[in-house]
Structures are given as C-alpha cells and as structure tokens.
Design a protein around this motif. Sequence first.
Motif, short mmCIF file in Angstrom:
data_model
loop_
_atom_site.label_atom_id
_atom_site.label_comp_id
_atom_site.label_asym_id
_atom_site.label_seq_id
_atom_site.Cartn_x
_atom_site.Cartn_y
_atom_site.Cartn_z
N GLY A 123 1.15 -1.11 -0.03
CA GLY A 123 0.29 0.00 0.52
C GLY A 123 1.24 1.24 0.05
O GLY A 123 2.12 1.42 -0.59
N GLY A 124 0.63 2.23 0.13
CA GLY A 124 0.99 3.23 0.37
C GLY A 124 0.14 4.13 0.31
O GLY A 124 -1.26 3.36 -1.28
N HIS A 125 -0.28 5.49 -0.23
CA HIS A 125 -2.00 6.61 -0.48
C HIS A 125 -1.74 6.34 -2.00
O HIS A 125 -3.13 5.82 -2.68
CB HIS A 125 -1.93 7.81 -0.22
CG HIS A 125 -2.85 7.65 1.58
ND1 HIS A 125 -1.84 7.34 2.50
CD2 HIS A 125 -4.26 7.98 1.99
CE1 HIS A 125 -3.32 7.47 3.25
NE2 HIS A 125 -3.84 7.31 2.80
N GLY A 126 -0.34 6.16 -2.36
CA GLY A 126 -0.24 6.23 -4.12
C GLY A 126 -1.62 5.35 -4.62
O GLY A 126 -1.74 5.74 -6.03
N ALA A 127 -1.70 4.00 -3.95
CA ALA A 127 -1.37 2.59 -4.36
C ALA A 127 -3.71 3.24 -4.87
O ALA A 127 -4.53 2.38 -5.88
CB ALA A 127 -2.02 1.93 -4.08
N MET A 128 -4.63 4.48 -4.31
CA MET A 128 -5.67 4.43 -4.49
C MET A 128 -5.82 5.04 -6.56
O MET A 128 -6.80 4.66 -6.58
CB MET A 128 -6.18 5.50 -3.22
CG MET A 128 -6.28 5.14 -2.20
SD MET A 128 -7.61 3.77 -1.65
CE MET A 128 -8.94 4.71 -1.42
N TRP A 129 -4.44 5.73 -6.87
CA TRP A 129 -4.81 6.41 -7.68
C TRP A 129 -4.46 5.20 -8.94
O TRP A 129 -5.34 5.06 -9.63
CB TRP A 129 -4.58 7.67 -7.61
CG TRP A 129 -4.38 8.83 -7.41
CD1 TRP A 129 -4.95 9.89 -8.02
CD2 TRP A 129 -4.58 9.13 -5.96
NE1 TRP A 129 -5.73 10.59 -7.04
CE2 TRP A 129 -5.48 10.62 -5.82
CE3 TRP A 129 -3.65 8.11 -4.94
CZ2 TRP A 129 -5.18 10.98 -4.67
CZ3 TRP A 129 -3.59 9.33 -3.84
CH2 TRP A 129 -4.42 10.68 -3.44
N ASP A 130 -2.87 4.88 -8.98
CA ASP A 130 -2.59 3.96 -9.94
C ASP A 130 -3.65 2.18 -10.00
O ASP A 130 -2.58 1.19 -10.93
CB ASP A 130 -1.36 3.93 -10.41
CG ASP A 130 -0.75 3.63 -9.39
OD1 ASP A 130 -0.63 2.98 -8.17
OD2 ASP A 130 0.81 3.68 -10.04
N PHE A 131 -3.67 1.82 -8.52
CA PHE A 131 -3.88 -0.12 -8.80
C PHE A 131 -5.85 -0.13 -9.37
O PHE A 131 -5.90 -0.73 -10.25
CB PHE A 131 -4.47 -0.60 -7.20
CG PHE A 131 -2.60 -0.44 -6.66
CD1 PHE A 131 -1.31 -0.25 -7.62
CD2 PHE A 131 -2.66 -1.20 -5.84
CE1 PHE A 131 -0.31 -0.42 -6.90
CE2 PHE A 131 -1.17 -1.64 -5.18
CZ PHE A 131 -0.03 -1.29 -6.09
N PRO A 132 -6.91 0.51 -8.45
CA PRO A 132 -8.20 -0.14 -8.99
C PRO A 132 -8.61 0.29 -10.67
O PRO A 132 -9.46 -1.18 -10.70
CB PRO A 132 -8.83 0.79 -8.20
CG PRO A 132 -7.99 2.11 -7.35
CD PRO A 132 -6.62 1.57 -7.71
N GLU A 133 -7.89 0.71 -11.36
CA GLU A 133 -8.65 0.78 -12.71
C GLU A 133 -8.01 -0.06 -13.26
O GLU A 133 -7.81 0.03 -14.73
CB GLU A 133 -8.82 2.41 -13.15
CG GLU A 133 -9.94 2.73 -12.48
CD GLU A 133 -11.29 2.27 -11.81
OE1 GLU A 133 -11.50 1.85 -13.02
OE2 GLU A 133 -12.16 2.89 -10.98
N ASN A 134 -6.50 -0.22 -13.39
CA ASN A 134 -5.23 -0.77 -14.50
C ASN A 134 -5.95 -2.37 -14.59
O ASN A 134 -5.78 -3.57 -13.95
CB ASN A 134 -4.18 -0.96 -13.37
CG ASN A 134 -2.73 -1.78 -14.00
OD1 ASN A 134 -3.02 -2.06 -15.02
ND2 ASN A 134 -1.65 -0.62 -14.47
N VAL A 135 -6.32 -2.53 -15.71
CA VAL A 135 -6.60 -3.69 -16.28
C VAL A 135 -6.03 -4.49 -16.38
O VAL A 135 -6.03 -5.80 -16.19
CB VAL A 135 -6.77 -3.17 -17.48
CG1 VAL A 135 -7.64 -4.73 -18.25
CG2 VAL A 135 -8.54 -2.50 -17.85
N MET A 136 -3.95 -4.67 -16.40
CA MET A 136 -3.44 -5.29 -16.44
C MET A 136 -3.17 -5.76 -15.38
O MET A 136 -2.78 -7.36 -14.95
CB MET A 136 -1.68 -4.77 -17.31
CG MET A 136 -1.38 -5.95 -18.10
SD MET A 136 0.56 -5.13 -18.30
CE MET A 136 -0.67 -4.53 -20.38
#
Length: 230
Positions: free
Chosen positions: A103-116
Amino acid sequence: MDPIYKALIVCTNHTDYPTKPHKTGLWLSEATHFYDELADRNLPYDIASPAGGVVPIDEKSLDRRDNTNEKWYNNPAFRHKLEHSLRLNEVLPSDYQILYFAGGHGAMWDFPENVMLQAITRQIYENGGIVAAVCHGVSGLLNVALSDGSSLIDNRQITGFSNMEEKLVRLDDEVPFLLEDALKQKNTLYSKSMIPFIPYIEVDERLVTGQNTLSARKVGRKVMEEMYEK
C-alpha cells in the motif's frame, strides 16, 4: 524439500495528493515487513509497478526508526528491485504463486482501474496462487473479475484501510474514494479491528488482506503459513 515458490510484490508509482504539498507513494514498511517474512525462506521475488522503473517512497514512511526498513532499504538487491521495478507487461503471471499488493496512499490512484493488474491477479489466483494485499494496496482487488465474470472479492472476508483511519490521518478529503466504503459496495464481508491502527488481517481461502501498515508482517506470516503448512 520444500517447493520453491516465487512472489510478485506490486507497488504504486503515484506520488501526488490533490492539495497536500508532501508526496505519497509506497509506504515502505508495507513492502519490507512483508518481504522480511518471505526472506526467512529465501523466496525469490520480483517487484513490479504499473509504470515500471522507480517506486516512489512516501516521505513520511522514511522518517520512522524501523530496523526492518533499514535492513532492506539498504540491501542492494532489494533496493535495486525497488528502483528498477518491472512494468506490468514484463510480468509473466505463470512464474508466480504469490501476489502481494503493497500500500501507501498512492495505490488508490493507480491500482483500482489497472486492467493489466487485474489480469495478472486473475491468472495467479486461478492458477492456484495466493493473492494478498495490505492497507491501500487492497484497492487493487476492487475490480478484479474471474474468468467466469464473477468478482474476486464478492462475498469474501476482507479488510483494508478503514474510514476512521483515513479520517485520523486527515487524508479522507485527499483520496479519490474511501476504501472501506468501496469494499462494502462490492458486496464483500468487510471487517476491521475495533481499535484503529492495530494489526488486523482477514483470510478467506487464498485471499489474505491486512487492514493497515502494521498488518504487513502478519500478512506475510499468514501467506507463508498457507503456502507451506497446508
């Protein structure tokens, strides 16, 4: 002889808050404490991120006295993997039996919608691997669909950073959404510790999640237990 498993640790590349001046990124101990449990068995591992290359470290996670952080952040091999993380299109899911979202807050932006990332998760899970995540890393599981179209986390025991914890760190107005709310909307059996910021994990077959930063070691320990003691 124990079988040789391999782990993939996925970290964020995202650094900016909408209004806060300080930078986010990976919360370092969420990678180091988890890996410390794997290192006891000399498990091979790779570190990947959505964009590849340097994994940014949340500034606030570096200024804490933490022997495990110091041990691994100063370890040349671990540091090299953090600074030269694999791009997701370089990842061969069949190589890995363990997938872990740090985690880390950054994950909230680039994890959820990443299709790969969703495809890698589906393949490792459907190949019989363990999928684990901690704190904001759990956001990477929100939109994972299995081959039959069902959600990976539907009706599953799960935890992740709570609304109360987000409010207490005063970042509830910065994140794109509240993770606890999002998990509940996905029909998970979300639970959390009664007291914020204490280690808490949920295990549902091959899905292991931790609520907050302090849960990372417990997640690693549970993953090792599931892999080797079943």
